[in-house]
Design a protein around this motif. Structure first.
Motif, PDB file in Angstrom:
ATOM      1  N   ASP A 131       0.792  -1.249   0.000  1.00 19.90           N
ATOM      2  CA  ASP A 131       0.000   0.000   0.000  1.00 19.90           C
ATOM      3  C   ASP A 131       0.823   1.298   0.000  1.00 19.90           C
ATOM      4  O   ASP A 131       0.500   2.240   0.746  1.00 19.90           O
ATOM      5  N   ASP A 173      -4.577  -0.809  -1.821  1.00 28.73           N
ATOM      6  CA  ASP A 173      -5.860  -0.598  -1.161  1.00 28.73           C
ATOM      7  C   ASP A 173      -6.793   0.024  -2.200  1.00 28.73           C
ATOM      8  O   ASP A 173      -6.419   1.019  -2.841  1.00 28.73           O
ATOM      9  N   HIS A 226     -10.540   7.073   1.713  1.00 24.58           N
ATOM     10  CA  HIS A 226      -9.172   6.959   1.189  1.00 24.58           C
ATOM     11  C   HIS A 226      -9.120   5.879   0.118  1.00 24.58           C
ATOM     12  O   HIS A 226      -9.947   4.968   0.102  1.00 24.58           O
ATOM     13  N   ALA A 250       0.470   0.562   6.285  1.00 23.07           N
ATOM     14  CA  ALA A 250       1.127   1.067   7.464  1.00 23.07           C
ATOM     15  C   ALA A 250       1.589  -0.122   8.313  1.00 23.07           C
ATOM     16  O   ALA A 250       0.934  -1.164   8.342  1.00 23.07           O
ATOM     17  N   CYS A 294      -1.888  -2.740   7.650  1.00 17.32           N
ATOM     18  CA  CYS A 294      -1.809  -3.694   6.546  1.00 17.32           C
ATOM     19  C   CYS A 294      -0.527  -4.527   6.561  1.00 17.32           C
ATOM     20  O   CYS A 294      -0.552  -5.707   6.205  1.00 17.32           O
TER      21      CYS A 294
HETATM   22  C1  VGL Z   1      -4.590   0.716   5.698  1.00 14.90           C
HETATM   23  C2  VGL Z   1      -6.143   1.629   7.085  1.00 14.90           C
HETATM   24  C3  VGL Z   1      -7.110   1.539   6.113  1.00 14.90           C
HETATM   25  C4  VGL Z   1      -3.174   0.277   5.487  1.00 14.90           C
HETATM   26  C5  VGL Z   1      -5.546   0.599   4.706  1.00 14.90           C
HETATM   27  O1  VGL Z   1      -2.741   0.189   4.317  1.00 14.90           O
HETATM   28  O2  VGL Z   1      -2.477   0.023   6.505  1.00 14.90           O
HETATM   29  N1  VGL Z   1      -4.911   1.222   6.880  1.00 14.90           N
HETATM   30  N2  VGL Z   1      -6.800   1.021   4.929  1.00 14.90           N
END
Ligand code: VGL
Ligand code: ZN
Length: 208
Positions: free
Chosen positions: A15, A53, A88, A154, A158
């Motif tokens: 991501d 994502d 997002h 993060a 993820c």
């Molecule tokens: C993520 C929160 C919502 C990530 C993705 O990539 O860590 N965190 N969607």
């Protein structure tokens, strides 16, 4: 420690998208700092896979889909507890695109996740019900890829869920810390490192 890489090792880049970088909708502090680190690491791997994502508008993980709720609150969903996020990584928007400096060309596969309205997906392997597969495990097994090195955003969401599932599926799993940055909601980063250590995830600074 110096890691000798084999041709059955894989770099899984989680991501690294505009919305998780400074200026993005769900910006991770210093998130774009992982880009040069990851680009340098990727040159050493024969196999690189990206996750992206990829939410539809109105996704159930967005606080705006739950009137009266605010981002970063937790709610109960049929599959368990779910943190609510700002909108997002909406499919096809600039925020969902990979960071422009991320070297994406060497990647052999992009796994998109979170594309079903009713369920979120942190892990590269399973949606947040921990049962619905993305197909990545089958891909890795069919390609005889056995050891995963994880980087990206993060660390505490993820990357964390992907690393736990990788261990659960029997892959050797290493998180390269300098290639990750965290959201860190109410101690989530410490909790993530503890859970990863307990699951047998190896934590390293760099490949050496
Ligand atoms: C993520 C929160 C919502 C990530 C993705 O990539 O860590 N965190 N969607
Ligand atoms: Zn998301």
């Amino acid at each position: 420690m110096q890691f000798l890489l084999n041709d059955d090792d894989l770099l899984l880049i989680v991501d690294v998208q505009n919305d998780f970088c400074p200026g993005g909708a769900l910006a991770v502090a210093d998130g774009d700092a992982v880009v040069p680190v990851i680009n340098r690491l990727a040159e050493r791997f024969d196999h690189v896979v990206l996750t992206q994502d990829w939410h539809p508008p109105g996704h159930s993980s967005f606080a705006t889909s739950h009137p009266g709720s605010a981002p970063f609150e937790t709610i109960s969903m049929p599959y368990g507890q779910q943190t609510l996020w700002p909108e997002h990584c909406v499919q096809g928007t600039p925020g969902a695109a990979f960071h422009p400096q991320l070297a994406t060309k060497p990647s052999e596969l992009v796994i998109r996740k979170g594309f079903r309205t009713e369920i979120d997906s942190y892990s590269a392997f399973y949606e947040n019900d921990r049962r619905t597969p993305t197909g990545l495990a089958g891909y890795l097994r069919e390609r005889s890829l056995r050891r995963l090195f994880l980087v990206g955003l993060a660390t505490d969401f993820c990357v964390h869920y992907s690393a736990l599932d990788a261990r659960r599926l029997g892959f050797d799993t290493v998180v390269v810390e300098t290639g990750c940055r965290a959201i860190d909601l109410a101690g989530s980063l410490d909790a993530a490192w503890a859970a990863m250590a307990a699951a047998g995830v190896q934590r390293i600074n760099d490949l050496g």
